[in-house]
Design an enzyme around this catalytic site. Structure first.
Site, PDB file in Angstrom:
ATOM      1  N   GLU A 175       0.862  -1.181   0.000  1.00 10.38           N
ATOM      2  CA  GLU A 175       0.000   0.000   0.000  1.00 10.38           C
ATOM      3  C   GLU A 175       0.899   1.233   0.000  1.00 10.38           C
ATOM      4  O   GLU A 175       1.769   1.369   0.857  1.00 10.38           O
ATOM      5  CB  GLU A 175      -0.913  -0.021   1.228  1.00 10.38           C
ATOM      6  CG  GLU A 175      -1.912   1.113   1.213  1.00 10.38           C
ATOM      7  CD  GLU A 175      -3.005   0.966   2.280  1.00 10.38           C
ATOM      8  OE1 GLU A 175      -3.303  -0.168   2.678  1.00 10.38           O
ATOM      9  OE2 GLU A 175      -3.524   2.004   2.700  1.00 10.38           O
ATOM     10  N   ASN A 218      -3.323  -2.088   7.633  1.00  7.16           N
ATOM     11  CA  ASN A 218      -4.582  -2.705   7.201  1.00  7.16           C
ATOM     12  C   ASN A 218      -4.259  -4.192   7.095  1.00  7.16           C
ATOM     13  O   ASN A 218      -3.928  -4.711   6.037  1.00  7.16           O
ATOM     14  CB  ASN A 218      -5.031  -2.133   5.855  1.00  7.16           C
ATOM     15  CG  ASN A 218      -5.401  -0.658   5.972  1.00  7.16           C
ATOM     16  OD1 ASN A 218      -6.064  -0.244   6.923  1.00  7.16           O
ATOM     17  ND2 ASN A 218      -4.954   0.138   5.018  1.00  7.16           N
ATOM     18  N   LYS A 295      -4.254  -0.787  13.987  1.00 11.60           N
ATOM     19  CA  LYS A 295      -5.141   0.228  13.415  1.00 11.60           C
ATOM     20  C   LYS A 295      -6.548  -0.298  13.634  1.00 11.60           C
ATOM     21  O   LYS A 295      -6.963  -1.261  12.996  1.00 11.60           O
ATOM     22  CB  LYS A 295      -4.844   0.397  11.928  1.00 11.60           C
ATOM     23  CG  LYS A 295      -5.832   1.306  11.184  1.00 11.60           C
ATOM     24  CD  LYS A 295      -5.433   1.484   9.718  1.00 11.60           C
ATOM     25  CE  LYS A 295      -6.432   2.362   8.964  1.00 11.60           C
ATOM     26  NZ  LYS A 295      -6.047   2.591   7.561  1.00 11.60           N
ATOM     27  N   GLU A 299     -11.076   3.902   9.201  1.00 11.72           N
ATOM     28  CA  GLU A 299     -11.236   3.670   7.764  1.00 11.72           C
ATOM     29  C   GLU A 299     -11.747   2.262   7.475  1.00 11.72           C
ATOM     30  O   GLU A 299     -11.201   1.544   6.651  1.00 11.72           O
ATOM     31  CB  GLU A 299      -9.905   3.934   7.046  1.00 11.72           C
ATOM     32  CG  GLU A 299      -9.454   5.369   7.244  1.00 11.72           C
ATOM     33  CD  GLU A 299      -8.173   5.725   6.498  1.00 11.72           C
ATOM     34  OE1 GLU A 299      -7.328   4.839   6.318  1.00 11.72           O
ATOM     35  OE2 GLU A 299      -8.052   6.894   6.104  1.00 11.72           O
ATOM     36  N   ARG A 348     -13.000  16.672  10.855  1.00 10.53           N
ATOM     37  CA  ARG A 348     -12.196  15.471  11.065  1.00 10.53           C
ATOM     38  C   ARG A 348     -10.946  15.756  11.901  1.00 10.53           C
ATOM     39  O   ARG A 348     -10.474  14.888  12.640  1.00 10.53           O
ATOM     40  CB  ARG A 348     -11.805  14.893   9.700  1.00 10.53           C
ATOM     41  CG  ARG A 348     -10.776  13.791   9.792  1.00 10.53           C
ATOM     42  CD  ARG A 348     -10.608  13.153   8.441  1.00 10.53           C
ATOM     43  NE  ARG A 348      -9.324  12.485   8.334  1.00 10.53           N
ATOM     44  CZ  ARG A 348      -8.855  11.972   7.207  1.00 10.53           C
ATOM     45  NH1 ARG A 348      -9.561  12.073   6.096  1.00 10.53           N
ATOM     46  NH2 ARG A 348      -7.684  11.376   7.177  1.00 10.53           N
ATOM     47  N   ASP A 377      -3.794  13.959   7.543  1.00 13.77           N
ATOM     48  CA  ASP A 377      -3.174  12.770   6.960  1.00 13.77           C
ATOM     49  C   ASP A 377      -1.966  13.120   6.092  1.00 13.77           C
ATOM     50  O   ASP A 377      -2.074  13.122   4.867  1.00 13.77           O
ATOM     51  CB  ASP A 377      -4.221  12.023   6.112  1.00 13.77           C
ATOM     52  CG  ASP A 377      -3.777  10.613   5.750  1.00 13.77           C
ATOM     53  OD1 ASP A 377      -2.775  10.144   6.302  1.00 13.77           O
ATOM     54  OD2 ASP A 377      -4.453   9.982   4.917  1.00 13.77           O
ATOM     55  N   GLU A 405       3.341   9.593   0.092  1.00 14.53           N
ATOM     56  CA  GLU A 405       1.977   9.320  -0.364  1.00 14.53           C
ATOM     57  C   GLU A 405       1.288  10.529  -0.992  1.00 14.53           C
ATOM     58  O   GLU A 405       0.758  10.437  -2.084  1.00 14.53           O
ATOM     59  CB  GLU A 405       1.148   8.793   0.818  1.00 14.53           C
ATOM     60  CG  GLU A 405      -0.307   8.596   0.469  1.00 14.53           C
ATOM     61  CD  GLU A 405      -1.129   8.070   1.635  1.00 14.53           C
ATOM     62  OE1 GLU A 405      -0.540   7.725   2.679  1.00 14.53           O
ATOM     63  OE2 GLU A 405      -2.359   7.991   1.493  1.00 14.53           O
ATOM     64  N   GLU A 523       5.142  22.456  -2.030  1.00 14.23           N
ATOM     65  CA  GLU A 523       4.021  23.123  -1.349  1.00 14.23           C
ATOM     66  C   GLU A 523       3.457  24.231  -2.234  1.00 14.23           C
ATOM     67  O   GLU A 523       2.243  24.392  -2.356  1.00 14.23           O
ATOM     68  CB  GLU A 523       4.491  23.718  -0.015  1.00 14.23           C
ATOM     69  CG  GLU A 523       3.359  24.412   0.745  1.00 14.23           C
ATOM     70  CD  GLU A 523       3.793  25.023   2.072  1.00 14.23           C
ATOM     71  OE1 GLU A 523       4.962  25.443   2.172  1.00 14.23           O
ATOM     72  OE2 GLU A 523       2.966  25.088   2.997  1.00 14.23           O
ATOM     73  N   TRP A 554     -15.084  12.480   3.748  1.00 12.86           N
ATOM     74  CA  TRP A 554     -13.731  12.257   4.257  1.00 12.86           C
ATOM     75  C   TRP A 554     -13.186  13.405   5.106  1.00 12.86           C
ATOM     76  O   TRP A 554     -12.180  13.256   5.800  1.00 12.86           O
ATOM     77  CB  TRP A 554     -12.765  11.956   3.104  1.00 12.86           C
ATOM     78  CG  TRP A 554     -13.088  10.639   2.477  1.00 12.86           C
ATOM     79  CD1 TRP A 554     -13.728  10.421   1.280  1.00 12.86           C
ATOM     80  CD2 TRP A 554     -12.832   9.333   3.019  1.00 12.86           C
ATOM     81  NE1 TRP A 554     -13.884   9.075   1.068  1.00 12.86           N
ATOM     82  CE2 TRP A 554     -13.345   8.382   2.106  1.00 12.86           C
ATOM     83  CE3 TRP A 554     -12.223   8.888   4.191  1.00 12.86           C
ATOM     84  CZ2 TRP A 554     -13.265   7.002   2.340  1.00 12.86           C
ATOM     85  CZ3 TRP A 554     -12.142   7.519   4.424  1.00 12.86           C
ATOM     86  CH2 TRP A 554     -12.657   6.594   3.505  1.00 12.86           C
TER      87      TRP A 554
END
Ligand SMILES: *[C@@H]1O[C@H](CO)[C@@H](O)[C@H](O)[C@H]1NC(C)=O
Ligand SMILES: *[C@@H]1O[C@H](CO)[C@@H](O)[C@H](O)[C@H]1NC(C)=O
Ligand SMILES: *[C@@H]1O[C@H](CO)[C@@H](O)[C@H](O)[C@H]1NC(C)=O
Ligand SMILES: *[C@@H]1O[C@H](CO)[C@@H](O)[C@H](O)[C@H]1NC(C)=O
Ligand SMILES: *[C@@H]1O[C@H](CO)[C@@H](O)[C@H](O)[C@H]1NC(C)=O
Ligand SMILES: *[C@@H]1O[C@H](CO)[C@@H](O)[C@H](O)[C@H]1NC(C)=O
Ligand SMILES: *[C@@H]1O[C@H](CO)[C@@H](O)[C@H](O)[C@H]1NC(C)=O
Ligand SMILES: *[C@@H]1O[C@H](CO)[C@@H](O)[C@H](O)[C@H]1NC(C)=O
Ligand SMILES: *[C@@H]1O[C@H](CO)[C@@H](O)[C@H](O)[C@H]1NC(C)=O
Ligand SMILES: *[C@@H]1O[C@H](CO)[C@@H](O)[C@H](O)[C@H]1NC(C)=O
Ligand SMILES: *[C@@H]1O[C@H](CO)[C@@H](O)[C@H](O)[C@H]1NC(C)=O
Ligand SMILES: *[C@@H]1O[C@H](CO)[C@@H](O)[C@H](O)[C@H]1NC(C)=O
Length: 837
Positions: A175, A218, A295, A299, A348, A377, A405, A523, A554
């Site tokens: 992942e 996961n 975890k 999610e 969130r 995240d 990511e 950025e 989300w």
């Protein structure tokens, strides 16, 4: 001054380098006589057991010295006296036993070590065996950098937890992995050949990482089959001589899905018994297991909340099972629910504190709450997670991501430590006292024994490990910061450069500058002012798609509309998130006047015309930053190209390809974000750049044969929102136009889409003379997640230099489709020298 005893080191060496050795190349110094005098005649490693880190240290020293000096040095294990100069490595205790006492060694703790090169005998003494091995790598690192200075110092880690988390799946996929498939797993089992695992163990030990969680958070319970536990034992056997412990991620529902029980309620006696048994089984195969990573209720993952049990009860279940074995539970704080954006106060970013604050003090002693650096995240910029300031009686660790990511997926150069430092060095002002984030998670501030860092590191089987040679600086620096968060990002980087590419000053300067500029540039062209990385959060997390942030559950919202943008996280009128910080910080973020520009839109919802502290409006800042970021990306390439001949061909070319790609993709980012907000707000760019592209020829405006126009979604990822595709996947398309520009020499840029599932071919011709050709094979060349659509992920820009054209010439593109890829083309640009359009 660096003490340089050696002749010119091998530059642009003929031997191709594939990156496998990382920063442990221990390349030859082509040592002069004087430098040879620093070569120890003997290595004494004070443990003869092959699985011991001290034994490993002896081997590493031998191999390293061989590489650096080209000489073989013998190793002995049992005696201390030597007739000549030697390097002695061992623990303090082993040293005292074998060699007697040593004065002037300061206190060591944790995995610390003492290194003394002042004597003819070099002493490398660890507080434990791991420390001794770290010291040996430190000594080799100095030599490999041509640093022969005489030093005597001790160094100790700030925290005991210095882990990496691999997100490897049992089927061998990873992942967010961008460097090929897993080095651990294949087809549901542990691979037979663990050679790469051993090489990884060396890299980790050399940066003082002491544990690796080998499977994805996961998690798949099939890791727990007897056969796989045996495999896990083999993995641990490979890591053990390097002082790296193995940990595993667990799936909370395993008792039910894997164990055949009818529940996974953490308070159910059969569940407790089941986990206790499994834990005992694991320890039979891995007696020194570091612990578990969990975890839960995140999610879609199962967890204790399913049974109305608290997250603390959920974590303590494992803590109890691990406690007799000395293992720890890393329990992730990444728990949040889906939310509804129509609710102005839903947020969130508040979730972690809401879930965990009330549990403070309820976790067992061997539980560590693992907290991502920011509350959302791994975004390009986030404020520090307020959870660090809300847990007084709970051990914590910070979670960083070496895996890029949301930050270019290793196809973009982004050196991360400057980003991490904004978090580590942040003073949370807990109880109005100095409380730097790094002192909180290390355990120092609240006087807790456990604490530290974990980084997601998705190494794969590619010889580059991470998919890009330059991305390895992030892994190297992570280890250094986990040991000492006060370490300087630039200094660490330069050590890495010398170890990886040698110490030509030009090489050092160029890569330093490129790396240090890379995060600010990223950025600038992805998402600035605290709006987050404006990538596609619903698909690949790679290219631009700002609209994907909003209108879903989300919670990574921008709340952008025609007049305004940003999350109102104030207490007075917004979500109340700013109130989760200690008073002084809460007050700073509550007030728009004291909120720094770079987090403005994280905390406040403002009109595009709102004036920043810098004096610019928000919208003009967006426009300018995106132009500036993309411009820097062009310069990264130029800087690297100035090193041709000074770096071996294989790595040089590998990096050139990536930087050329990044230069192009940064323009795709720039145009997408600027067009999106220009379209939404209707506010023109003060400098008239946005939406105006005088040097472009839109493909849809050319004469088409076998090609047809195609409206791209999201619209902002095509110039003019339209591209062309072939009329079928069997039809060769031709797009033709007459050149209206003055005759001259131009750079020819083409924007096309490279889809997964096809390898189209394109050729570009001037009056039937081919001036360039390319293939849609990004999926074989680059590391990022590919896309099957025409969008911001697949959009690619290439440049052919110095193309001579005359006014009235015919410019023609021929596209040959393949599979699902209809040779898509967005535009062509003929650029005079120095123009980027
Ligand atoms: C040599 O290494 C030592 C120990 O890491 C360091 O303190 C010193 O600054 C280095 N010298 C140079 C010139 O880099
Ligand atoms: C040598 O290493 C082995 C394996 O790690 C360890 O069990 C042993 O205690 C060590 N010996 C000494 C003298 O420290
Ligand atoms: C878990 O691994 C098994 C064996 O490789 C595989 O069949 C199964 O699909 C995996 N489950 C999930 C949820 O990935
Ligand atoms: C413990 O686990 C092993 C291996 O998974 C299994 O064979 C055994 O039946 C279990 N024992 C109990 C009491 O659950
Ligand atoms: C969950 O537990 C809480 C506190 O123990 C209790 O007040 C609540 O009624 C429970 N909810 C359900 C659905 O069982
Ligand atoms: C969000 O809330 C609005 C207004 O209450 C409602 O109409 C909508 O259905 C909700 N959306 C979701 C996904 O629940
Ligand atoms: C809106 O969100 C807040 C904060 O999460 C919550 O307390 C409130 O119940 C929500 N309102 C509605 C109507 O769902
Ligand atoms: C932390 O724990 C200690 C001892 O268990 C207790 O005295 C103290 O009140 C707790 N503090 C907080 C903030 O929960
Ligand atoms: C206050 O919140 C409302 C939404 O509840 C929003 O429409 C308004 O713009 C906010 N006012 C200010 C001054 O930010
Ligand atoms: C923001 O823009 C809206 C719409 O143009 C306007 O009504 C409002 O007064 C503006 N707010 C501020 C604070 O300038
Ligand atoms: C990984 O290695 C394979 C095999 O050498 C190669 O085909 C692929 O392009 C590489 N991928 C990346 C992202 O470097
Ligand atoms: C065109 O697409 C069809 C259906 O997806 C596929 O069977 C065929 O092989 C493709 N043709 C080419 C030339 O790729």
């Amino acid at each position: 001054m660096r003490v340089l005893f050696f002749l010119a080191p091998l530059l642009g060496s003929a031997t191709a380098e594939n990156g496998l050795a990382g920063w442990l190349r221990h390349a030859s110094l082509s040592c002069s006589h004087q430098c040879q005098s620093k070569l120890p005649a003997n290595i004494i490693a004070l443990n003869a057991t092959e699985s011991s880190p001290v034994y490993t240290a002896g081997i590493e020293l031998q191999q390293g010295l061989k590489g650096i000096y080209g000489s073989h040095v013998d190793i002995s294990h049992d005696k201390c006296q030597t007739p000549s100069a030697a390097v002695i490595v061992g623990t303090l205790e082993q040293y005292r036993k074998t060699c007697g006492s040593l004065k002037d060694v300061p206190d060591l703790d944790g995995d610390g070590f003492w290194i003394d090169t002042k004597d003819t005998v070099v002493h490398i003494l660890g507080s434990n065996e791991k420390g001794a091995l770290y010291g040996a790598f430190e000594y080799l690192s100095m030599l490999a950098q041509g640093n022969f200075s005489e030093v005597a110092y001790a160094t100790n880690p700030v925290a005991p937890i210095r882990w990496v988390n691999e997100w490897d799946n049992m089927d061998g996929s990873i992942e967010r992995g961008y460097g090929g498939p897993s080095i651990f797993f294949k087809d549901g089992a542990i691979v037979e050949d663990l050679t790469r695992v051993k090489q990884y163990a060396r890299l980790l030990a050399s940066i003082r990482v002491n544990a690796v969680v080998v499977n994805n958070v996961n998690a798949n319970a099939t890791l727990l089959t007897t056969e796989n536990l045996e495999g896990l034992g083999r993995i641990a056997d490979v890591f053990r001589p390097y002082g790296v412990q193995v940990g595993v991620s667990l799936n909370y529902a395993s008792p039910e899905t894997f164990g055949g029980l009818d529940t996974f309620d953490p308070l159910d006696a059969s569940v407790i018994k089941w986990w206790t048994n499994i834990t005992d089984q694991i320890y039979e195969h891995v007696p020194d297991l570091a612990g578990y990573l969990v975890k839960a209720n995140s999610e879609g993952q199962p967890g204790p909340l399913t049974y109305n049990r608290t997250l603390a009860e959920g974590a303590n279940l494992f803590a109890n099972a691990l406690q007799p074995h000395g293992g720890i539970v890393m329990f992730r704080a990444f728990v949040y629910d889906q939310l509804n954006e129509t609710n102005w106060t839903a947020d969130r970013a508040k979730a972690a504190v809401e879930f965990f604050k009330e549990l403070d003090g309820k976790f067992d002693e061997n539980v560590v709450v693992q907290i991502k650096y920011g509350p959302i995240d791994f975004q390009v910029r986030e404020p520090v997670s307020p959870l660090f300031a809300n847990l007084f009686n709970t051990s914590t660790a910070i979670e960083l991501q070496v895996t890029q990511e949301y930050l270019g997926q290793q196809s973009h150069l982004v050196y991360l430590p400057p980003l991490w430092k904004t978090i580590l060095d942040f003073d949370l002002r807990i109880d109005h006292k100095a409380s730097l984030t790094r002192d909180v998670y290390s355990g120092k501030h609240f006087n807790r024994k456990l604490g530290g860092s974990a980084a997601v590191v998705n190494v794969g089987t590619n010889t580059t490990w991470l998919g890009s040679h330059l991305a390895m600086s992030n892994l190297y620096a992570y280890g250094r910061l986990a040991w000492d968060p006060t370490d300087d990002p630039k200094g660490m980087l330069q050590d890495w450069i010398r170890l990886t590419f040698g110490f030509d000053e030009k090489v050092l300067d160029a890569i330093t500058q490129m790396s240090m500029e890379s995060w600010p540039a990223y950025e600038n062209y992805s998402g600035n002012l605290g709006i987050q990385t404006l990538t596609d959060i619903l698909y690949t997390h790679y290219g631009p798609n700002p609209a994907s942030q909003d209108d879903n559950g989300w919670g990574q919202w921008t709340r952008a509309d025609r007049t305004s943008i940003g999350m109102d996280r104030t207490v007075s009128n917004g979500t109340g998130y700013s109130g989760q910080y200690p008073d002084e910080i809460a007050a700073m973020y509550e007030d728009i006047d004291t909120t720094p520009d770079n987090l403005l839109l994280w905390f406040h919802h403002v009109n595009y015309t709102h004036q920043l502290h810098s004096g610019k409006t928000v919208i003009q800042h967006f426009y300018d930053a995106h132009y500036s970021g993309a411009e820097t990306a062009q310069y990264l390439l130029a800087q690297w190209q100035s090193l041709k001949g000074k770096i071996d061909e294989e790595r040089y070319e590998h990096v050139v390809r990536r930087l050329e790609y990044q230069a192009g993709h940064s323009i795709i980012w720039r145009d997408a974000i600027n067009d999106f907000y220009h379209n939404l707000s209707g506010i023109p760019d003060q400098f008239k750049r946005v939406g105006r592209h005088p040097w472009r020829i839109e493909a849809e405006n050319m004469s088409l044969d076998g090609y047809r126009p195609y409206t791209v979604s999201p619209f902002e990822t095509a110039s003019g929102s339209v591209a062309i595709v072939t009329t079928s996947n069997e039809t060769v398309g031709t797009a033709t136009t007459n050149i209206k520009l003055p005759s001259g020499t131009y750079d020819l840029a083409v924007n096309y889409y490279d889809l997964y599932g096809g390898k189209s071919q394109w050729g570009v011709y001037v009056n039937d003379k081919k001036v360039g050709e390319w293939q849609g094979n990004n999926e074989d060349v680059f590391s990022h997640t590919p896309s099957i659509y025409l969008d911001g992920h697949s959009a690619t820009r290439l440049k052919f230099r110095d193309v001579k054209v005359k006014k009235g010439d015919t410019l023609k593109i021929i596209g040959k489709p393949d599979g699902v890829e209809p040779a898509p083309l967005d535009y062509v640009a003929l650029l005079p020298q120095g123009i980027v359009d």
